[in-house]
Design a protein around this motif. Structure first.
Motif, PDB file in Angstrom:
ATOM      1  N   THR A  23      45.260  44.064  26.914  1.00  0.00           N
ATOM      2  CA  THR A  23      44.295  45.019  26.379  1.00  0.00           C
ATOM      3  C   THR A  23      42.900  44.824  26.957  1.00  0.00           C
ATOM      4  N   GLY A  24      42.722  43.850  27.827  1.00  0.00           N
ATOM      5  CA  GLY A  24      41.411  43.573  28.405  1.00  0.00           C
ATOM      6  C   GLY A  24      41.052  44.575  29.484  1.00  0.00           C
ATOM      7  N   PRO A  25      39.897  44.398  30.090  1.00  0.00           N
ATOM      8  CA  PRO A  25      39.477  45.316  31.155  1.00  0.00           C
ATOM      9  C   PRO A  25      40.377  45.165  32.383  1.00  0.00           C
ATOM     10  N   PRO A  31      37.414  35.907  24.271  1.00  0.00           N
ATOM     11  CA  PRO A  31      38.524  36.821  24.508  1.00  0.00           C
ATOM     12  C   PRO A  31      39.418  36.310  25.629  1.00  0.00           C
ATOM     13  N   ASN A  32      40.679  36.636  25.541  1.00  0.00           N
ATOM     14  CA  ASN A  32      41.614  36.300  26.601  1.00  0.00           C
ATOM     15  C   ASN A  32      41.388  37.310  27.716  1.00  0.00           C
ATOM     16  N   ARG A  42      28.662  45.358  44.171  1.00  0.00           N
ATOM     17  CA  ARG A  42      29.315  44.311  43.377  1.00  0.00           C
ATOM     18  C   ARG A  42      30.804  44.247  43.654  1.00  0.00           C
ATOM     19  N   LYS A  43      31.357  43.047  43.514  1.00  0.00           N
ATOM     20  CA  LYS A  43      32.785  42.836  43.701  1.00  0.00           C
ATOM     21  C   LYS A  43      33.445  42.603  42.350  1.00  0.00           C
ATOM     22  N   TYR A  44      34.648  43.151  42.202  1.00  0.00           N
ATOM     23  CA  TYR A  44      35.436  42.966  40.990  1.00  0.00           C
ATOM     24  C   TYR A  44      36.850  42.567  41.390  1.00  0.00           C
ATOM     25  N   VAL A  45      37.509  41.827  40.503  1.00  0.00           N
ATOM     26  CA  VAL A  45      38.873  41.366  40.757  1.00  0.00           C
ATOM     27  C   VAL A  45      39.760  41.903  39.646  1.00  0.00           C
ATOM     28  N   SER A  46      40.916  42.451  40.014  1.00  0.00           N
ATOM     29  CA  SER A  46      41.832  42.968  38.997  1.00  0.00           C
ATOM     30  C   SER A  46      42.633  41.827  38.371  1.00  0.00           C
ATOM     31  N   ARG A  47      43.116  42.063  37.175  1.00  0.00           N
ATOM     32  CA  ARG A  47      43.946  41.055  36.503  1.00  0.00           C
ATOM     33  C   ARG A  47      45.193  40.769  37.334  1.00  0.00           C
ATOM     34  N   GLU A  48      45.754  41.808  37.929  1.00  0.00           N
ATOM     35  CA  GLU A  48      46.959  41.645  38.742  1.00  0.00           C
ATOM     36  C   GLU A  48      46.691  40.763  39.957  1.00  0.00           C
TER      37      GLU A  48
END
Length: 130
Positions: free
Chosen positions: A69-71, A63-64, A107-113
């Motif tokens: 449309t992704g998370p 997946p891209n 946990r760490k997460y990174v936004s697409r932006e």
């Protein structure tokens, strides 16, 4: 492509076995074969054959990760995959504050932006003698 192969291999090993007769010696060796890793010796391959018996077409669809449309948030591992860099590099960038992240629990997460901003801020043209 994925291939199913059949490998036939002939190996020879010599070893002295204490036994009362030939049948007993053969039986002792056969018992060792029945145990995993039971028969030790210097094995020499005398012949081998590889036969392809079946082929199956496989398609890997990734997946891209930065699509609309992704998370909204990506794990550090997925962020690394989207950037094409190792997880450890993304981990270091978040620790240094060079890449914005969101912490949820431990946990760490990174936004697409944040990923797109990071790419824009770190894209350079030409030669910089600094």
């Amino acid at each position: 492509m994925k291939y199913k192969v059949v490998v036939t291999r002939v190996q020879v090993a010599e070893r002295w076995v204490r036994a009362t007769d030939e049948e007993h010696a053969s039986q002792k060796v056969q018992e060792e074969f029945d145990r995993p890793y039971g028969y030790f010796g210097a094995w020499k391959t005398t012949a081998s054959e590889v036969e392809v018996v079946e082929a199956e077409q496989t398609t890997v669809i990734r997946p891209n990760l930065l699509s609309e449309t992704g998370p909204m948030l990506l794990s550090l591992k997925d962020a690394g995959a989207a950037l094409g860099i190792p997880y450890s590099a993304v981990y270091e960038l978040t620790n240094k504050g060079e890449l914005e992240h969101t912490r949820i629990g431990s946990r760490k997460y990174v936004s697409r932006e944040s990923l797109m901003d990071f790419i824009k801020q770190n894209t350079h043209r030409g030669y910089y003698a600094g």
